[in-house]
Design an enzyme around this catalytic site. Structure first.
Site, PDB file in Angstrom:
ATOM      1  N   GLU A 118      -0.463   1.017  -8.023  1.00 29.75           N
ATOM      2  CA  GLU A 118       0.867   0.728  -8.583  1.00 29.75           C
ATOM      3  C   GLU A 118       1.279   1.844  -9.542  1.00 29.75           C
ATOM      4  O   GLU A 118       2.430   2.281  -9.567  1.00 29.75           O
ATOM      5  CB  GLU A 118       0.857  -0.635  -9.289  1.00 29.75           C
ATOM      6  CG  GLU A 118       0.706  -1.784  -8.290  1.00 29.75           C
ATOM      7  CD  GLU A 118       0.698  -3.152  -8.965  1.00 29.75           C
ATOM      8  OE1 GLU A 118      -0.237  -3.398  -9.744  1.00 29.75           O
ATOM      9  OE2 GLU A 118       1.620  -3.938  -8.719  1.00 29.75           O
ATOM     10  N   GLY A 136      -3.779  -2.011  -9.583  1.00 29.20           N
ATOM     11  CA  GLY A 136      -2.934  -1.408 -10.612  1.00 29.20           C
ATOM     12  C   GLY A 136      -2.964   0.105 -10.548  1.00 29.20           C
ATOM     13  O   GLY A 136      -1.988   0.776 -10.900  1.00 29.20           O
ATOM     14  N   GLU A 182      -5.603  -7.206  -4.669  1.00 27.48           N
ATOM     15  CA  GLU A 182      -5.457  -8.381  -5.542  1.00 27.48           C
ATOM     16  C   GLU A 182      -5.622  -9.702  -4.814  1.00 27.48           C
ATOM     17  O   GLU A 182      -6.146 -10.672  -5.368  1.00 27.48           O
ATOM     18  CB  GLU A 182      -4.087  -8.354  -6.249  1.00 27.48           C
ATOM     19  CG  GLU A 182      -3.968  -7.335  -7.362  1.00 27.48           C
ATOM     20  CD  GLU A 182      -3.675  -5.918  -6.894  1.00 27.48           C
ATOM     21  OE1 GLU A 182      -3.729  -5.640  -5.676  1.00 27.48           O
ATOM     22  OE2 GLU A 182      -3.403  -5.064  -7.765  1.00 27.48           O
ATOM     23  N   ALA A 236      -6.758  -2.930 -12.482  1.00 28.43           N
ATOM     24  CA  ALA A 236      -6.793  -3.647 -13.758  1.00 28.43           C
ATOM     25  C   ALA A 236      -8.224  -3.757 -14.264  1.00 28.43           C
ATOM     26  O   ALA A 236      -9.181  -3.682 -13.495  1.00 28.43           O
ATOM     27  CB  ALA A 236      -6.216  -5.041 -13.571  1.00 28.43           C
TER      28      ALA A 236
END
Ligand code: NAD
Length: 696
Positions: free
Chosen positions: A107, A104, A127, A63
């Site tokens: 992911e 992310g 995270e 992110a």
């Protein structure tokens, strides 16, 4: 700015390349770019398979933290939508991974039907380190691709693995030797030729026969290890849902956990610290390309508590050190302590015998300043006394080569005055380490009025080399950390006078999360140090000393642990503080002599007074420009003074408590009869509170 996503056609395969420097963080533009490229690839009838790839440095590091809490973070398409575009694609999608593939980014990669990677690509979901959990399906897809145990370890620890370590699992179908893109294209052709299925990770079952038993064991362990932080257990429960719940239900639970954690003060604190550490390296007015001086050899003066620890930092980093003492006996003792410290580390299995010898071989002891002729940096750690420092710096000025950096480890003394003892004040600054100096991460870099920019920049680089976190302070009594500590100590001492006992105050602050209460800390550091400082300040101000209880303890020869008693008493050879009736009697005597009637003090009042005293002085330090930013103050307190990480430092704590509330409390304290003027709220604090602003 060039477009962060490009698409190129290679026969039947479309290659979607992400290139947003430095690490393909998944901001709004990159997300939209991937979605557009996917649409193009689907619309092109010639395209039969899709490869998604990044740069050599990063597939994607996750992110965009700069978007957190801004509307950009929520701008569509969000990451979950983009991942669905990959996973639901009717044409096979192959992730081609090099460099970082984190958060992310991983992911996103797990949304692909297949993944190929270079052996040294790093895959992880970090995270939890920011007090969060992966919020785009990571906790549901990783266990499906990797099995419960490995996935849980990765999610709860936040630590990445190298692709080679997980090769052959559905997380990494193939390790590519040589060119990643060529390897990925070959793999895509194989998928097409062999008509391999669209393997959606959401449709896989989590493999683990012992699932529930393992999860229960993990709950106990993780719960015990993460007491001030909610994220690790939330991560665990989200991963647990991947075993027992359908995918969509698991994703819903993950989302709930993510939102709850995003709003938690603990995550706020960790994200603040993450940003603060990066900010600390940026010094206002100092160009990023300031040339650095070469530091190949270091001199340390004084082989006592600090000099020994400081020396070890450089030996650990492979930098030769010349250590100077006044007498052979002190030198031998200091050198022996360094060796013993290394040998203790070796006994714990953390150093090999040859490493101990390598480090000791870099160390030369000396009684003569002649050995300093070729050092590039000198750090002085002699007695805290201006006359002694004067002699040392006058000598250094005579013996050191031009361009050598001359630093003092002084805790309080004026660096500008010390610089004035030399004819090269531009080369002088403070390098204030914390005890034990080979362990504590903080380094206060004290910038004198004349300190040259390259001396400052070089010192910051040296800090990094010896694995310290450095913050820059201006010159004032005690610099950032100890100047604030003086107010904190005075607040604690005021509470003693008013009715509390050391054990109550220490207990309350330790429950708040401080590594050690102020009285235990005083006993550890030695009460004689503060006593000497109070005497010095009184004499500098030409005023009689206002006696405090600590002076009475010192007059009674109670200097703390080293004399077997201070605020507490200590049994021989032990460090556990034992509340002492002698101390209590001295306190009672003090109250009687000053006409104070003891009152009951709550733990909440202890926290309010002690922590807000720090905050108020921090505000003054900011206003005077001694610290460049509030987050530097937080870094100092977290890394040098045992302030609890989950609270993010005193300045963030004040922000979260609400600055108008801090002001109200300070006004209350300032209005008490006989209150010290330092309780008056700092003008900057008043201003921020009035404007509805915060420190951080
Ligand atoms: P210390 O008494 O343990 O060590 C000082 C050493 O310096 C002694 O070994 C002494 O023999 C030697 N020395 C004194 N004068 C000298 C001279 N002229 N030439 C060569 N050697 C000389 O003291 P310390 O705790 O290591 O403190 C040293 C400095 O570091 C002080 O300025 C102190 O304020 C600062 N400091 C101390 C701490 C701490 O927690 N102890 C923390 C940060 C900074």
């Amino acid at each position: 700015m060039s477009h962060p996503v490009s698409i190129s056609i290679h026969g039947p395969v479309a290659v979607i390349s992400m290139d947003k420097p430095p690490v393909n963080s998944l901001g709004a533009a990159l997300r939209a770019g991937i979605a557009d490229a996917m649409d193009q690839a689907q619309a092109n009838a010639a395209v039969q398979a899709i490869v998604l790839t990044g740069t050599a440095r990063a597939f994607s590091a996750g992110a965009d933290v700069t978007e957190f809490g801004t509307p950009m973070a929520a701008r569509e398409p969000n990451l979950r939508v983009v991942i669905s575009l990959l996973e639901d694609s009717p044409k096979p999608v192959i992730g081609a991974i090099s460099g970082q593939c984190l958060g992310g980014g991983l992911e996103l990669a797990m949304g692909c039907h297949y993944r190929v990677a270079l052996a040294d690509a790093t895959l992880g979901l970090p995270e939890v380190k920011l007090g969060l959990l992966p919020g785009a399906g990571g906790t549901q897809r990783l266990p499906r691709l990797l099995g419960l145990e490995t996935a849980l370890n990765m999610v709860v620890s936040g630590n990445p693995v190298a692709a080679a370590q997980v090769a052959g699992t559905p997380l990494v179908d193939k390790i590519i030797e040589g060119d990643l893109l060529q390897g990925a294209l070959a793999f895509a052709h194989q998928v097409l030729e062999q008509k391999m299925p669209l393997r959606r990770s959401r449709d896989l079952k989590v493999k683990d026969a012992q699932g529930q038993a393992f999860l229960q064991f993990a709950r106990n362990t993780v719960g015990a290890m993460s007491k001030n932080f909610p994220a690790p257990l939330r991560c665990l429960e989200a991963v647990a849902a991947s075993v027992s719940k359908p995918f969509d239900e698991g994703v819903r639970l993950e989302r709930e956990g993510f939102m709850a954690l995003m709003a938690s003060p603990e995550s706020r604190a960790l994200r603040h610290v993450f940003a603060a550490e990066r900010a600390a390296a940026k010094i206002p007015g100092l160009a990023a390309d300031t040339p650095l001086r070469t530091i190949a050899k270091v001199g340390v003066i004084g082989a006592g508590t600090m000099g020994g620890g400081i020396t070890m930092n450089f030996l650990n980093a492979g930098v030769p050190v010349v250590l100077l003492e006044m007498k052979q006996e002190a030198l031998d003792k200091g050198m022996a302590t360094i060796r013993r410290n290394y040998e203790n580390t070796m006994k714990k299995g953390k150093l090999k015998p040859e490493q101990v010898e390598q480090r000791m071989a870099l160390l030369t002891g000396t009684l003569s300043y002649d050995a300093f002729a070729d050092v590039d940096l000198v750090i002085e750690a002699v007695f805290e006394n201006m006359e002694v420092k004067q002699t040392v710096f006058e000598t250094l000025d005579r013996v050191c080569k031009p361009g050598a950096i001359l630093a003092s480890n002084t805790s309080y003394l004026n660096i500008d005055k010390i610089a004035s003892f030399t004819k090269r004040p531009a080369d002088v600054l403070g390098l204030h380490f914390f005890s034990p100096a080979n362990v504590m991460r903080l380094l206060e870099v004290v910038r004198g009025a004349a300190t040259a920019p390259d001396v400052l920049a070089t010192s910051m680089a040296v800090a990094k080399k010896i694995k310290k976190i450095a913050i820059v302070s201006g010159v004032c009594d005690g610099f950032i950390g100890n100047r604030m500590l003086a107010r904190y100590g005075a607040a604690a001492s005021g509470l003693i006078n008013a009715g509390a006992l050391p054990q109550q105050i220490d207990g309350a602050l330790q429950k708040f999360g401080m590594a050690m209460g102020p009285f235990r800390m005083g006993d550890l550091a030695g009460l004689d140090i503060g006593w000497a400082t109070r005497k010095r300040k009184a004499s500098e101000a030409g005023l009689p000393m206002t006696p405090v209880v600590a002076d009475k303890l010192c007059e009674a020869g109670r200097f703390g642990q080293k004399t077997g008693a201070g605020w507490y008493r200590y049994e021989a050879g032990k460090r556990d503080p034992i509340p002492d009736a002698v101390t209590e009697a001295l306190i009672t005597e003090y109250r009687a002599a000053n006409g104070i009637k003891a009152r009951k003090i709550s733990d909440a009042e202890v926290i309010e007074r002690c922590i807000f005293a720090l905050v108020n002085e921090g505000a003054r330090i900011l206003q005077e420009g001694i610290a460049a930013r509030a987050s530097d103050i937080d870094i100092a307190y977290l890394n040098g003074y045992g302030f609890p990480l989950h609270r993010g430092g005193p300045m963030l704590y004040a922000d979260l408590a609400g600055l108008p509330n801090v002001v109200r409390a300070l006004r209350r304290f300032a209005a008490e009869p006989g209150a010290d003027a330092s309780w008056q709220p700092a003008p900057l604090l008043l201003q921020l509170a009035a404007d509805g602003k915060t420190f951080c």
